[in-house]
Structure formats: C-alpha cells, structure tokens
Design a protein around this motif. Structure first.
Motif, PDB file in Angstrom:
ATOM      1  N   HIS A 109     -76.577 108.009  24.977  1.00  0.00           N
ATOM      2  CA  HIS A 109     -77.415 107.885  26.168  1.00  0.00           C
ATOM      3  C   HIS A 109     -77.637 109.267  26.742  1.00  0.00           C
TER       4      HIS A 109
ATOM      5  N   ASP B 158     -72.597 109.844  26.746  1.00  0.00           N
ATOM      6  CA  ASP B 158     -73.633 110.459  27.565  1.00  0.00           C
ATOM      7  C   ASP B 158     -73.811 111.920  27.167  1.00  0.00           C
TER       8      ASP B 158
ATOM      9  N   TRP C 123     -67.990 109.595  28.079  1.00  0.00           N
ATOM     10  CA  TRP C 123     -68.172 108.393  27.254  1.00  0.00           C
ATOM     11  C   TRP C 123     -67.374 107.247  27.851  1.00  0.00           C
TER      12      TRP C 123
ATOM     13  N   VAL D 283     -78.542 111.904  29.708  1.00  0.00           N
ATOM     14  CA  VAL D 283     -78.447 112.025  31.160  1.00  0.00           C
ATOM     15  C   VAL D 283     -79.089 113.341  31.598  1.00  0.00           C
TER      16      VAL D 283
END
Length: 395
Positions: A198, A171, A159, A200
């Motif tokens: 987010h 992430d 993060w 990944v």
C-alpha cells in the motif's frame, strides 16, 4: 486555549489523569492485543456518559455522522467490543481476525475454511457476522513476525495484519516505491507470507515538540501530552523522555519523574507524580467536548470510532484502522501499535486515545497534520499497564 489560574489549577489534576488524548503522529503505528499479564479491561457501561453535544459535534466534523447516527454507532461499537473476545474464543484455531463493519453496524469475525459447523454457529451466537478467509490470524501474525525480523529502509513506513484483506499490508512511501532497497525489502517480505503493498504519502514521524507554550508537560525543551492517569502517576509516549528525567507541568512547576520508558521497539512510558499534583480519571475536552471520564480500557475493534486529545491540536476523532502494526521510524521500528484515521501534530505525543469512555492508548506518531489530514498511531494502554504493573485510574 487559555484558562484562568483557578480553572487551570483544577485542570492540572485532570491532565495528569489522561487529559491529553493523542499527541502527534509519532514513529510507531500498529497496535496489538493486550499481552498476557495485562490487567483485565473493564467492561463498557450500558449507559454512555460521553454523549455530550460537543462529542456529537466532533463526530459530525471528523466522521460526517449526524447526532442520531453517532449515538447508534457508539452503541453498536460498545456491543462489538463486548462480543469480540467471546467470538474469538468460539472460533478457536480457525479465527482469522475481526473488525467493526460500519455499514452493517456489527462485528465481523473471519474464520478459515476448515472451521467446523459448530464453531461457526458459536461465533454467530455471539451476534457477530462471519466471513470466510484463506489465512488464520495465527498464520498472518507469524508472517508479520517474520517481517519484524527484517531491517526496513526509510522508504518503508510500516506493516500490519489486515484481517479483512487476509494479508500483511506493507506501507511504502509513494515517491520511494521504486528505490532498490525498497524493492529488496518487498521481495523478502513476499517470501515471508501473503503480502499486499500500500502506498502512503509520507513516512511516519514522532510528534514531540520544542517548548512553545500551551498545555501540558515538559521534559527539558520537549513538550508532550499526558495520556491517562494511573494510580501514582500517568502514562505517556516513550520517545518523550528517558527514565530519571524530570517533568514539569503547564505552569512549569515540578510534577514528577519518568520511572520507565521504552523507545524504539515500544513507545510507552510512565511518570510518577508528586509535589501537590494528583491524578483523576479524566481526559481533557479542550472546550470542544466536556472533559471526559475514563471508566475502563476495553479495546475497541478495528473499524470502531476513536477520539484523541492533545496539547497542540486538542480534540479530534476518527476510526481504528489496524492493530498490531510495526512502524518504521527514523529512530527504529516500533511494534504492536494501533493505527487510526485521526490527525495530530508536534506536541500531541503521549496524549490520550479514547473510545466512548474506554481508554485505548497513548499517541506515538504518524503523518500529516490537522489542516490537510493524516493518520496517527498509538500504543495500546493495556500493554503499558501490564508492562509496568500499573492500574488505570477510572471513575
């Protein structure tokens, strides 16, 4: 790349100085501003000695920039790096972060709605663009610090604060997004402050490698890359060796000893050199670009271009994506890393990240590779210098 014995004997010294720019995507990503007590960064020089045809070709390959656009961008980034500390001071408590806007070719500084008119004028007077955001950098950093105190599952990659988005970005590995432990972590993270999730492709990992040949240094059966020369030795990644561990060079002759090392929590180390080895202010270009002189350590802003050199994948370029990121490696979390859109592979760990002629940091870890792409995190060099009281060897 193989060299003749005489050439390699000369390059051995260059490598000590920081000739392995980036070394593989390792466990930690985020970066941070230089801590109190770190040596003052040298200001970028007006002329850019690094604008070799090889560097311009690398920027075209990795960033899609023509030679004229690459020259213009590097000049704009030097200006932005010089403006950033002045703009931060001008914004005061209203400062919300900053980044290099590649489209506008200018530094952008975020300020909160309560910024005074005089503060906004002062920021603009530095030449920076101004954007209003909801949260100050202090508020976002505090939210990230609360996340740093949480225990993260492996499905959470890391993060960091994203000043342009005005949130802390977490992430999450795509195929672990619905895991119960990931959901519990995200619930606690959202309670800590403004958070954006987010996804990944993969979790971060370190890029040390077994002894498979190639430059530069070895600790036992582990190969890593040299970061930057300091007076008395070189800096590299902490996960490459423990204090007291011996180091051998590309020819397996004795180089020196790990004097300090920290991993996880941090990912930095320094190695003293002796036995006929010496240090020079150079980063190895691996034939892609000429060997690069190191002239200082002014921190490049988010959005600026950055290149790395490592003993496995040699020379690659990208941009700075985030600072002060916490990366959740399998060995534990590493804090205050910088993330870049640059690929790396095993053996690249510890190598140099450089922007123009300014040292940025040493490769920690990341995800992906240099065939399909990926991202890499590096430990800022100024933090390492300050931690161990070292002085960067510059030209």
């Amino acid at each position: 790349m193989r060299r003749g014995r005489l050439h390699r004997a000369l390059v051995a010294a260059l490598v000590l100085l920081g000739a392995g720019t980036a070394a593989g995507t390792a466990p930690a990503w985020a970066s941070a501003s230089s801590p109190a007590g770190a040596p003052a960064a040298s200001a970028p020089r007006a002329e850019d000695a690094s604008l070799s045809p090889g560097l311009l070709r690398a920027m075209r390959r990795d960033l899609g920039l023509t030679a004229p656009r690459a020259r213009a961008r590097l000049a704009a980034e030097r200006t932005a790096a010089a403006q950033e500390p002045k703009a931060r001071e001008a914004a005061g408590a209203a400062y919300g972060g900053s980044w290099f806007d590649a489209r506008a070719q200018r530094l952008t500084v975020a300020v909160t709605p309560d910024a005074s008119a005089s503060a906004v004028r002062a920021v603009r007077a530095t030449g920076a663009l101004v954007r209003t955001v909801a949260h100050s950098a202090r508020q976002l950093d505090a939210a990230k610090s609360r996340l740093d105190r949480l225990s993260a599952p492996r499905g959470v990659s890391g993060w960091h604060v994203d000043p342009a988005a005005g949130t802390v970005v977490v992430d999450v590995v795509r195929d672990r997004r619905s895991d119960n432990d990931v959901e519990r972590f995200l619930s606690r993270a959202r309670a800590a402050g403004p958070v954006t999730v987010h996804q990944v492709a993969a979790a971060a990992r370190t890029y040390a490698a077994g002894t498979v040949g190639g430059d530069p240094y070895y600790t036992g059966n582990v190969r890593c890359s040299i970061g930057f020369s300091v007076y008395g030795g070189f800096v590299t990644a902490g996960h490459c060796g423990q204090p007291g561990a011996g180091v051998s060079g590309w020819d397996h002759s004795y180089v020196g000893t790990f004097q300090g090392s920290s991993f996880p929590d941090n990912d930095y180390a320094w190695v003293s050199v002796g036995s006929g080895w010496w240090t020079v202010p150079v980063v190895l270009g691996w034939g892609t670009v000429p060997d690069q002189l190191v002239r200082g350590s002014a921190e490049a802003p988010v959005g600026a271009s950055v290149c790395r050199s490592g003993s496995t994948t040699h020379w690659h370029c990208g941009t700075v994506l985030a600072r002060n990121e916490t990366v959740n490696y399998s060995q534990g979390a590493v804090h205050q890393l910088t993330r870049a859109s640059v690929c790396a592979e095993p053996g690249d760990s510890g190598g140099s990240f450089i922007s123009g002629d300014q040292a940025q940091g040493v490769t920690s870890g990341g995800w992906g590779n240099c065939s399909s792409g990926g991202e890499t995190w590096f430990q800022p060099v100024n933090e390492i210098l300050g931690r161990y009281g070292l002085t960067l060897h510059t030209a």
